[in-house]
Design an enzyme around this catalytic site. Structure first.
Site, PDB file in Angstrom:
ATOM      1  N   GLU A 209      39.133  36.174  37.635  1.00 29.87           N
ATOM      2  CA  GLU A 209      38.729  35.194  38.637  1.00 29.87           C
ATOM      3  C   GLU A 209      38.289  33.914  37.930  1.00 29.87           C
ATOM      4  OE1 GLU A 209      35.632  37.469  40.562  1.00 29.87           O
ATOM      5  OE2 GLU A 209      34.080  36.646  39.278  1.00 29.87           O
ATOM      6  N   HIS A 247      29.989  35.556  43.079  1.00 28.14           N
ATOM      7  CA  HIS A 247      29.591  36.026  41.749  1.00 28.14           C
ATOM      8  C   HIS A 247      28.874  34.935  40.978  1.00 28.14           C
ATOM      9  CE1 HIS A 247      32.985  39.278  41.368  1.00 28.14           C
ATOM     10  NE2 HIS A 247      32.032  39.631  42.188  1.00 28.14           N
TER      11      HIS A 247
END
Lengths: 289, 381
Positions: A209, A247
């Site tokens: 990511e 995150h």
């Protein structure tokens, strides 16, 4: 074969008397994981989830031959729990806890590098060798036994991609969720090294990511050292710069580093096909097998 | 959590780092009074938590009361990179001969803090790092020992800082590291650290980012936290405790887990739609939280359709279904079409509960996203 965990792994659950700890200890055992003890300061001598609880991880390791710890300890106490596991010692620590302060993790990381222990996480779903054992919170029923390794920074994305694989009859050797925090133990390169050394693993899926440079490092490692084919997926192509997408580590910095495109380019340059959708990742893996 | 410049300067000054005389002002009158008090020239600086304020017109150097009023009236209330300016810092203009950069941040790759010094201060340091990395001297820090004085000196000398001020700069860097360490910062930075003709060093700016996960250890810093939400929706997200980012498009997106939600956004884009938001309900969400998420996305007037993508691990499909039903059953007419995809833990139980007269159900992620994009296009026409 598998990496890091199998049906021999003897697990101590730190925080087993808490809600999460107890629930997931039971889930792990139901899956077949060899959970042999719990460790909770002050609760030694009790029983939880059907296993004995010790005051210390060292006690559990000594009395029950535990060689792996799974940590379900709240963030304020988690770093101490990790230090304890590293010092007990056990071979593998899986830290599920979300929200551990970064500076605590920097200290843990420093200590980790002085030991032979492997740390998965924190803020991760854990690790599973289908049909043998799971250490963490992954839903066991979507996984199937097979010969594809998987490593991912994101929990639910792991489930999605595994589902795409399993639906097509592609099973997994081991799946590792390494977590999306800025400082983690096992990273892509570490996990890829394990998969490369595992004769059963015929192909690997790597789910990355935005944020950081771990995917770029992994691309360099793959091009130099890996014979096992790897297919990739990168989440966050549409993420705007400067905005944190959930995150703690998932942010494209103002100067444009850590973008999905830079990671996709690095992987493509290393000969790793990157799927536009999770389904396309499964297509690539199918071609490899 | 990013502190305002005036808050960070307060923390720095308390630790003994020299800062210019300054006062906070919320009105033009207050700004003029502050400027008169400090003495001209002064800088009028927008207090918003974003970099590049100078280039964006948020900082002005003024010589007189009239100019100060004019600048304050222009800056207070302005929209700076999407943020509303509520106050300005009125600050003594420092007569400098050099501008340095010093900072401490976390090097993710190394898993260690890193202290940095550069003589290329006063500009965007990230540009310097990208174009001319050797212009920044770096020292990695062992968190068990902290930044040794020799390391601070080494960074300062290797960066090529003038020897007349090298000792003072090293000392400020050591203090900056201590603050980083003591206050659970993820970043502390002075850019520029000004050097005067008298060989004094002064922190003309101050950046301090605090690790939100560590705020439980710092009640004083937690008090400084304020709502910096850019609009009502982000304020609502803060209230509900969602990870939420508002975007420009018209397909509302709700999911569980950052990676899966990001993937859903990417797929909306891939299939020709435009994501309206990132909304992560997190792990283990109960029905009420799910209902709140729908409420959030419905209240975004740009949203033309919603895709709900859940892959349950900790999160249970039956709870999600209950939440969706609860949120939708209160309407006589559903405000925007909702496409639901439920997989993972208790997904089957969820599908049995889900009121499929109110939502459209799709089996796969790809199908769900494509349907939501199509529905948004229908509404748009």
């Amino acid at each position: 074969m598998s990496i890091l965990v199998d049906d021999e792994t003897r697990v101590v659950v730190q925080g087993i008397t808490g809600g999460e700890g107890k629930f997931h200890a039971e889930q792990m055992m139901e899956y077949g994981t060899n959970v042999v003890a719990g460790a909770v300061p002050g609760k030694g001598g009790q029983e939880a989830a059907g296993v004995p609880v010790y005051d210390t991880v060292r006690g559990a390791a000594r009395e029950e031959d535990a060689d792996a710890a799974v940590v379900f300890v709240p963030p304020a106490f988690a770093a101490d729990a990790l230090f304890e596991a590293l010092d007990s010692p056990v071979d593998l620590v899986v830290a599920i806890t979300e929200g551990i302060p970064q500076q605590d993790m920097a200290s843990v990381y420093k200590r980790l590098k002085e030991t032979d222990t492997e740390l998965i996480g924190p803020n991760c779903p854990g690790i599973i060798t289908p049909g043998e054992a799971k250490l963490g919170i992954l839903p066991g029923n979507i996984f199937s036994e097979g010969n594809v390794g998987l490593v991912s920074r994101s929990g639910t994305l792991t489930y999605q991609v595994v589902d795409n694989l399993t639906q097509r009859g592609i099973g997994q050797t081991t799946a590792v969720g390494i977590g999306g925090d800025p400082i983690i133990g096992t990273d892509f390169v570490d996990a890829l090294e394990h998969f490369e050394a595992d004769p059963e693993t015929k192909a690997v899926v790597m789910c990355g990511e935005i944020g950081g440079e771990d995917e770029e490092d992994a691309a360099r490692y793959i091009s130099q050292y890996m014979d096992t084919p790897v297919a990739g997926f990168i989440a966050g192509r549409t993420a705007p710069p400067g905005k944190r997408m959930g995150h703690a580590g998932a942010i494209v910095s103002g100067s444009g580093t850590g973008t999905a495109q830079s990671k996709i380019d690095a992987l493509n340059d290393a000969g790793v096909p990157v799927g536009d959708t999770p389904n396309e990742v499964a297509d690539h893996i199918e071609e490899f097998l | 959590m990013k502190l305002h410049e005036y808050q960070a300067k307060g923390v720095f000054a308390d630790a003994g780092i020299p800062t210019p005389a300054s006062q906070l002002a919320e009105t033009a009158d207050e700004a003029v009074a502050a400027a008169d008090d400090i003495g001209y020239p002064v800088a009028i600086k927008a207090q918003v938590q974003v970099g590049g304020r100078g280039k964006a017109g948020g900082i002005e150097l003024v010589e007189s009361a009239d100019e100060a009023r004019e600048a304050a009236e222009r800056i207070i209330g302005m929209d700076l990179k999407g943020l509303h300016v509520d106050s300005v810092l009125v600050e003594e203009a420092v007569d400098f001969v050099n501008e340095l950069y010093i900072g401490v941040t976390m090097d993710r790759g190394e898993g260690k803090p890193v202290a940095m010094v550069s003589t290329k201060g006063g500009v965007d340091i990230e540009e310097v790092a990208a174009e001319n990395p050797e212009a920044i001297a770096r020292e990695h820090v062992d968190p068990a020992f902290g930044l040794h004085p020799y390391q601070a000196r080494r960074a300062v000398y290797e960066a090529g800082v003038d020897r007349d001020v090298a000792g003072d700069v090293a000392s400020v860097l050591t203090t900056l590291y201590s603050l980083w360490d003591d206050r659970d910062a993820t970043e502390t930075e002075i850019n520029p650290l000004m050097v005067t003709s008298d060989d004094e060093v002064i922190a003309a700016d101050a950046v301090m980012n605090i690790d939100e996960d560590a705020l439980f250890r710092h009640p004083d810093l937690a008090e400084m936290e304020e709502e910096t939400a850019e609009d009502e929706l982000e304020a609502k997200a803060n209230e509900y405790g969602f990870d939420y980012v508002r975007l420009e498009g018209n397909v509302g997106i709700i999911g569980n887990g950052a990676g899966l939600v990001m993937t859903t956004l990417d797929l909306v884009d891939y299939y020709g739609g435009e994501p309206a938001n990132f909304l992560d309900i997190g792990g283990g969400a109960k029905a009420e939280r799910v209902a709140n998420a729908l409420d959030m996305v419905f209240s975004d007037e740009n949203v033309d359709s919603v895709v709900f993508n859940i892959f349950g691990g900790i999160t249970r499909g039956d709870e999600v279904a209950k939440g969706i039903n609860a949120a939708l059953e209160q309407f006589d007419e559903i405000p925007k079409p909702v496409v639901v995809r439920l997989a993972g833990t208790n997904a089957e139980e969820g599908m049995e509960i889900l009121n499929t007269e109110l939502v459209e159900v799709q089996e796969t992620l790809e199908d769900a996203v494509q349907r939501a994009v199509a529905r948004a296009e229908e509404v748009d026409q």
